[in-house]
Design a protein around this motif. Structure first.
Motif, PDB file in Angstrom:
ATOM      1  N   LEU A  61      45.409  59.234  37.101  1.00  0.00           N
ATOM      2  CA  LEU A  61      46.057  58.304  36.144  1.00  0.00           C
ATOM      3  C   LEU A  61      45.152  57.628  35.277  1.00  0.00           C
ATOM      4  O   LEU A  61      45.536  57.105  34.139  1.00  0.00           O
ATOM      5  CB  LEU A  61      47.041  57.632  36.847  1.00  0.00           C
ATOM      6  CG  LEU A  61      48.209  58.147  37.520  1.00  0.00           C
ATOM      7  CD1 LEU A  61      49.074  57.074  38.131  1.00  0.00           C
ATOM      8  CD2 LEU A  61      49.086  59.051  36.593  1.00  0.00           C
ATOM      9  N   THR A 101      44.729  56.050  30.315  1.00  0.00           N
ATOM     10  CA  THR A 101      44.232  54.925  29.621  1.00  0.00           C
ATOM     11  C   THR A 101      43.526  54.908  28.080  1.00  0.00           C
ATOM     12  O   THR A 101      44.221  54.373  27.207  1.00  0.00           O
ATOM     13  CB  THR A 101      43.145  53.969  30.343  1.00  0.00           C
ATOM     14  OG1 THR A 101      43.537  53.793  31.562  1.00  0.00           O
ATOM     15  CG2 THR A 101      42.742  52.772  29.593  1.00  0.00           C
ATOM     16  N   GLU A 146      51.448  55.182  34.210  1.00  0.00           N
ATOM     17  CA  GLU A 146      50.109  54.727  34.570  1.00  0.00           C
ATOM     18  C   GLU A 146      50.413  54.054  35.948  1.00  0.00           C
ATOM     19  O   GLU A 146      49.694  53.706  36.744  1.00  0.00           O
ATOM     20  CB  GLU A 146      49.628  53.584  33.728  1.00  0.00           C
ATOM     21  CG  GLU A 146      49.021  54.501  32.320  1.00  0.00           C
ATOM     22  CD  GLU A 146      48.271  53.424  31.464  1.00  0.00           C
ATOM     23  OE1 GLU A 146      47.209  53.576  31.211  1.00  0.00           O
ATOM     24  OE2 GLU A 146      48.887  52.595  30.830  1.00  0.00           O
TER      25      GLU A 146
END
Length: 212
Positions: free
Chosen positions: A125, A129, A173
């Motif tokens: 994950l 970002t 996220e």
């Protein structure tokens, strides 16, 4: 003799060292706690849960209310300018430049989420970002663009569509920490992505009609 006065909490090495209760901070934790509390309170008050439709509908409504993305209005536009071919052309070109500047090549965000869940690997994950930051910067810069008055509706639609996708990515996220938030947001990712496509298509059609 008062029997209840003699009742004491059993002590043991585990209970004596127990941590004080910490209220949940995630949507998953808060919802679970509230759900159980409401259910038990209802049982105590004699609520008939043989048909749980109303109870679950209330729960679903609470989830949706707590997972809404940011919604922009005309008040958020930095400057509204008269519509001319020149201002419309400048506006369209600026939006294109912003999108190109911050868009990243690579996998779609939901493909990344799917792989992370399948492999049960939170580290995957981390690839979300930079995508999240890209969307946030697109929104930031788009909010500063002078908007021709004839294109305000399309502009708001584009901003809100971007916000919808950004909220999906932020929720993705947290898939391993707050799974209910992730599920509640990303289940409609296709709707949010389609909204962005439709918003840009609507803008393009309007610009063409204006001769841009």
């Amino acid at each position: 003799e008062n029997v209840f006065a003699t009742v004491t909490v059993p002590s043991s090495s585990s209970t004596a060292q127990a941590e004080p209760y910490t209220p949940p901070t995630t949507l998953t934790g808060k919802f679970s706690e509230a759900f159980i509390q409401d259910y038990l309170q209802g049982k105590m008050n004699g609520v008939d849960f043989s048909d749980p439709t109303a109870f679950t509908n209330t729960a679903v409504a609470a989830i949706e209310r707590n997972t809404q993305s940011v919604r922009h209005t005309t008040a958020d536009i930095a400057a509204i300018v008269p519509t001319t071919q020149e201002s419309a052309r400048a506006y369209g070109n600026t939006l294109q430049e912003i999108a190109i500047k911050y868009s990243l090549p690579g996998e779609n965000e939901m493909v990344i989420l799917k792989r992370a869940l399948e492999q049960k690997d939170p580290k995957i994950l981390e690839a979300l970002t930079p995508i999240e930051r890209g969307y946030a910067r697109i929104i930031r810069d788009t909010l500063l663009v002078p908007v021709p008055d004839a294109l305000v509706t399309q502009h708001i639609a584009i901003l809100n569509a971007y916000e919808g996708i950004l909220a999906d990515i932020l929720a993705a996220e947290k898939a391993f920490d707050d799974p209910l938030l992730t599920l509640a947001r990303t289940r409609d990712y296709d709707v949010h992505a389609s909204a962005l496509l439709y918003a840009y298509a609507s803008l393009a059609q309007t610009l063409v009609k204006m001769g841009v």
